[in-house]
Design a protein around this motif. Structure first.
Motif, PDB file in Angstrom:
ATOM      1  N   GLU A  19      34.300  45.883  34.277  1.00 22.38           N
ATOM      2  CA  GLU A  19      35.274  45.648  35.353  1.00 22.38           C
ATOM      3  C   GLU A  19      36.290  44.587  34.915  1.00 22.38           C
ATOM      4  O   GLU A  19      37.489  44.706  35.194  1.00 22.38           O
ATOM      5  CB  GLU A  19      34.566  45.202  36.637  1.00 22.38           C
ATOM      6  CG  GLU A  19      33.781  46.295  37.338  1.00 22.38           C
ATOM      7  CD  GLU A  19      32.540  46.765  36.592  1.00 22.38           C
ATOM      8  OE1 GLU A  19      31.929  45.938  35.865  1.00 22.38           O
ATOM      9  OE2 GLU A  19      32.175  47.946  36.706  1.00 22.38           O
ATOM     10  N   ILE A  20      35.803  43.557  34.222  1.00 27.77           N
ATOM     11  CA  ILE A  20      36.719  42.507  33.743  1.00 27.77           C
ATOM     12  C   ILE A  20      37.724  43.123  32.761  1.00 27.77           C
ATOM     13  O   ILE A  20      38.935  42.874  32.851  1.00 27.77           O
ATOM     14  CB  ILE A  20      35.923  41.347  33.092  1.00 27.77           C
ATOM     15  CG1 ILE A  20      35.060  40.657  34.161  1.00 27.77           C
ATOM     16  CG2 ILE A  20      36.847  40.348  32.408  1.00 27.77           C
ATOM     17  CD1 ILE A  20      34.019  39.676  33.613  1.00 27.77           C
ATOM     18  N   ASP A  21      37.224  43.980  31.866  1.00 25.28           N
ATOM     19  CA  ASP A  21      38.122  44.625  30.893  1.00 25.28           C
ATOM     20  C   ASP A  21      39.158  45.503  31.597  1.00 25.28           C
ATOM     21  O   ASP A  21      40.328  45.519  31.221  1.00 25.28           O
ATOM     22  CB  ASP A  21      37.318  45.508  29.924  1.00 25.28           C
ATOM     23  CG  ASP A  21      36.545  44.664  28.924  1.00 25.28           C
ATOM     24  OD1 ASP A  21      36.798  43.435  28.859  1.00 25.28           O
ATOM     25  OD2 ASP A  21      35.669  45.221  28.229  1.00 25.28           O
ATOM     26  N   PHE A  22      38.684  46.228  32.605  1.00 22.58           N
ATOM     27  CA  PHE A  22      39.597  47.114  33.346  1.00 22.58           C
ATOM     28  C   PHE A  22      40.739  46.294  33.942  1.00 22.58           C
ATOM     29  O   PHE A  22      41.911  46.649  33.836  1.00 22.58           O
ATOM     30  CB  PHE A  22      38.831  47.847  34.467  1.00 22.58           C
ATOM     31  CG  PHE A  22      39.673  48.826  35.244  1.00 22.58           C
ATOM     32  CD1 PHE A  22      39.651  50.186  34.937  1.00 22.58           C
ATOM     33  CD2 PHE A  22      40.500  48.403  36.293  1.00 22.58           C
ATOM     34  CE1 PHE A  22      40.438  51.102  35.652  1.00 22.58           C
ATOM     35  CE2 PHE A  22      41.287  49.306  37.006  1.00 22.58           C
ATOM     36  CZ  PHE A  22      41.254  50.656  36.681  1.00 22.58           C
ATOM     37  N   ALA A  23      40.376  45.168  34.551  1.00 24.22           N
ATOM     38  CA  ALA A  23      41.392  44.324  35.194  1.00 24.22           C
ATOM     39  C   ALA A  23      42.352  43.760  34.148  1.00 24.22           C
ATOM     40  O   ALA A  23      43.587  43.861  34.295  1.00 24.22           O
ATOM     41  CB  ALA A  23      40.713  43.198  35.968  1.00 24.22           C
ATOM     42  N   LEU A  24      41.793  43.189  33.088  1.00 23.09           N
ATOM     43  CA  LEU A  24      42.649  42.502  32.117  1.00 23.09           C
ATOM     44  C   LEU A  24      43.582  43.476  31.398  1.00 23.09           C
ATOM     45  O   LEU A  24      44.709  43.115  31.035  1.00 23.09           O
ATOM     46  CB  LEU A  24      41.804  41.695  31.131  1.00 23.09           C
ATOM     47  CG  LEU A  24      41.022  40.526  31.764  1.00 23.09           C
ATOM     48  CD1 LEU A  24      40.236  39.756  30.708  1.00 23.09           C
ATOM     49  CD2 LEU A  24      41.942  39.572  32.549  1.00 23.09           C
ATOM     50  N   ALA A  25      43.145  44.705  31.231  1.00 18.55           N
ATOM     51  CA  ALA A  25      43.996  45.707  30.568  1.00 18.55           C
ATOM     52  C   ALA A  25      45.258  46.001  31.382  1.00 18.55           C
ATOM     53  O   ALA A  25      46.214  46.575  30.869  1.00 18.55           O
ATOM     54  CB  ALA A  25      43.207  46.999  30.360  1.00 18.55           C
ATOM     55  N   ARG A  26      45.251  45.625  32.643  1.00 12.36           N
ATOM     56  CA  ARG A  26      46.401  45.909  33.516  1.00 12.36           C
ATOM     57  C   ARG A  26      47.140  44.637  33.949  1.00 12.36           C
ATOM     58  O   ARG A  26      47.982  44.680  34.838  1.00 12.36           O
ATOM     59  CB  ARG A  26      45.931  46.688  34.758  1.00 12.36           C
ATOM     60  CG  ARG A  26      45.559  48.120  34.402  1.00 12.36           C
ATOM     61  CD  ARG A  26      44.584  48.739  35.364  1.00 12.36           C
ATOM     62  NE  ARG A  26      44.281  50.114  34.955  1.00 12.36           N
ATOM     63  CZ  ARG A  26      43.411  50.437  33.984  1.00 12.36           C
ATOM     64  NH1 ARG A  26      42.755  49.484  33.319  1.00 12.36           N
ATOM     65  NH2 ARG A  26      43.210  51.701  33.670  1.00 12.36           N
ATOM     66  N   GLU A  27      46.846  43.542  33.288  1.00  8.94           N
ATOM     67  CA  GLU A  27      47.403  42.264  33.750  1.00  8.94           C
ATOM     68  C   GLU A  27      48.928  42.238  33.685  1.00  8.94           C
ATOM     69  O   GLU A  27      49.596  41.749  34.587  1.00  8.94           O
ATOM     70  CB  GLU A  27      46.823  41.099  32.935  1.00  8.94           C
ATOM     71  CG  GLU A  27      47.305  39.756  33.451  1.00  8.94           C
ATOM     72  CD  GLU A  27      46.497  38.591  32.904  1.00  8.94           C
ATOM     73  OE1 GLU A  27      45.700  38.799  31.963  1.00  8.94           O
ATOM     74  OE2 GLU A  27      46.677  37.469  33.424  1.00  8.94           O
ATOM     75  N   LEU A  57      36.218  40.928  42.472  1.00  2.51           N
ATOM     76  CA  LEU A  57      35.548  40.599  41.210  1.00  2.51           C
ATOM     77  C   LEU A  57      35.461  39.084  41.032  1.00  2.51           C
ATOM     78  O   LEU A  57      34.407  38.544  40.655  1.00  2.51           O
ATOM     79  CB  LEU A  57      36.326  41.258  40.059  1.00  2.51           C
ATOM     80  CG  LEU A  57      35.831  41.029  38.640  1.00  2.51           C
ATOM     81  CD1 LEU A  57      34.360  41.444  38.480  1.00  2.51           C
ATOM     82  CD2 LEU A  57      36.694  41.831  37.639  1.00  2.51           C
ATOM     83  N   THR A  58      36.551  38.398  41.321  1.00  3.15           N
ATOM     84  CA  THR A  58      36.566  36.935  41.209  1.00  3.15           C
ATOM     85  C   THR A  58      35.495  36.344  42.125  1.00  3.15           C
ATOM     86  O   THR A  58      34.724  35.453  41.719  1.00  3.15           O
ATOM     87  CB  THR A  58      37.960  36.387  41.611  1.00  3.15           C
ATOM     88  OG1 THR A  58      38.944  37.035  40.805  1.00  3.15           O
ATOM     89  CG2 THR A  58      38.056  34.883  41.439  1.00  3.15           C
ATOM     90  N   ASP A  59      35.417  36.869  43.338  1.00  2.00           N
ATOM     91  CA  ASP A  59      34.441  36.334  44.297  1.00  2.00           C
ATOM     92  C   ASP A  59      33.018  36.644  43.836  1.00  2.00           C
ATOM     93  O   ASP A  59      32.121  35.800  43.971  1.00  2.00           O
ATOM     94  CB  ASP A  59      34.707  36.928  45.688  1.00  2.00           C
ATOM     95  CG  ASP A  59      34.036  36.121  46.798  1.00  2.00           C
ATOM     96  OD1 ASP A  59      33.951  34.879  46.654  1.00  2.00           O
ATOM     97  OD2 ASP A  59      33.577  36.720  47.794  1.00  2.00           O
TER      98      ASP A  59
END
Ligand code: ADP
Ligand code: GN1
Ligand code: MG
Length: 366
Positions: A185-193, A315-317
């Protein structure tokens, strides 16, 4: 009945501070909001009320929240004859619109909107149309509200790059040792930053008009008339702040045009219904016909970025130990993250079709 067992508030004393019609007989926790504590109160005179304690961890200035909320209610109430079409704050015995208790908590009481429905998911397309039209109309009605008088109740609320900074800090801290289990999930988010900053850049550049927006346009923040199923009233005004039309449209799509609930554990069930997307677009544009051409063009982006941002926030929470959103089971925020990211991926797959819908429905407008 005597006290809120979770926190030991003296509910009788708190309720007694408000001018209710009849003696309070009964109260219980109510609704499924993630932020405030909500109670239903009934009186001997057969009247019902909604009592809420504002979440101070989320809203550090609850009095500022009440100033915004009461100003918006007064503005809208002055523009409608029908009292059911607007929230009504019940004053305290001292004549104020909120009560502060000994611990500094801020409580407010709304008249219950009788013969209304609050849906967690649309039961038919018309429900979704009605909610989208109501949020569009909300934007339209507030177009001459003095935006500069509003407090920013949560600074940078829909500033997506800011939400990414919070995510990066949470990953780095990894307070609960959960980052490893959420690596995908972290990778998914960062790939779209990088693309996640697109709306904020347009806002910073002044390319899009700043409007007074609701900022939390879930279907369950609109009440429908139980008999006609027409939209009655937009509720949950705590996040009304200056913002972009794409935020309100986008959050409406995120929640209402999804094929599964926000917290569906089987995240593979999640996707975007293009039909529902069209319904939201139709409703929103009918409610707010004055959007500029660029605003209309950014509607699909609003849908994608509000969904991505919401996933980033869940995700952050999750990484920080579930301190912000109410959770009801272990992994609840991770389930929510997964549905949101699945929805983003499906929007990416359906991007051209989404853009075609907003272009077609916007044709012939200014
Ligand atoms: P939260 O910020 O926690 O989401 P809301 O203001 O949305 O809080 O209220 C939670 C729920 O309480 C709503 O989803 C709705 O079901 C119900 N509710 C809130 N205000 C009213 C009202 N005036 N009349 C009837 N029901 C209400
Ligand atoms: C919260 O309060 P509620 O449940 O209507 C949150 C929204 C999120 C939403 C996700 C003040 O809304 O921003 O999109 O949960 N509200 C706040 O369901 O953070
Ligand atoms: Mg709500």
């Amino acid at each position: 009945m005597a006290a809120d067992r979770n926190r030991g508030y003296d509910m009788e004393q708190i309720i007694g501070r408000f001018c209710l019609e009849g003696r309070p007989l009964f109260w219980e926790p109510y609704g499924s909001g993630h932020i405030n504590r909500t109670y239903l109160v009934r009186t001997g005179a057969g009247r019902r009320y909604i009592l809420q304690r504002i979440n101070r961890a989320v809203f550090p200035d609850p009095v500022g929240v009440m100033e915004n909320v009461s100003a918006v209610i007064a503005f809208l109430a002055a523009r409608t004859e029908d009292s059911r079409r607007c929230l009504r704050l019940t004053p305290t015995r001292e004549g104020t619109l909120y009560a502060r208790d000994g611990e500094g908590e801020v409580w407010r009481m709304y008249g219950y909107l009788e013969d209304s429905l609050c849906l967690q998911a649309p039961e038919r397309p018309e429900d979704l149309y009605e909610s989208a039209a109501a949020f569009g109309a909300f934007l339209s009605q507030l177009s001459d509200f003095p935006a500069e008088t509003l407090r920013e109740t949560i600074p940078d609320f829909h500033n997506t790059p800011h939400r990414y900074r919070q995510l990066r800090a949470a990953v780095e801290q990894d307070l609960c040792g959960r980052a490893k289990g959420a690596a995908r999930e972290i990778d998914f988010a960062l790939a779209r930053e990088r693309e996640a900053g697109a709306l904020q850049s347009l806002r910073d550049a002044g390319a899009l008009p700043t409007r007074v927006t609701h900022n939390d346009t879930k279907l369950n923040n609109v009440m429908l008339d139980a008999r006609t199923r027409k939209a009655l009233c937009v509720i949950d005004l705590d996040t009304v702040m200056p913002g972009l039309a794409a935020y309100d449209f986008g959050d409406c799509v995120r929640f209402g045009a999804a094929t599964a609930a926000e917290d569906e554990p089987d995240w593979e069930k999640m996707g975007l219904s293009l039909e529902a997307f069209e319904t939201v677009t139709r409703g929103f544009l009918a409610g707010c016909p004055q959007l500029t051409a660029l605003e209309r063009q950014t509607l699909p982006l609003g849908a994608k970025l509000m969904t991505l941002e919401c996933g980033v926030r869940f995700l952050t929470d999750y990484l920080q130990g579930d301190r912000y959103f109410a959770v009801h089971r272990p992994g609840h925020n991770l389930d929510r993250t997964r549905t949101q990211f699945r929805l983003v991926a499906d929007m990416e797959a359906k991007w051209n079709a989404m853009a075609a819908v907003t272009a077609r429905l916007g044709e012939g407008k200014n």
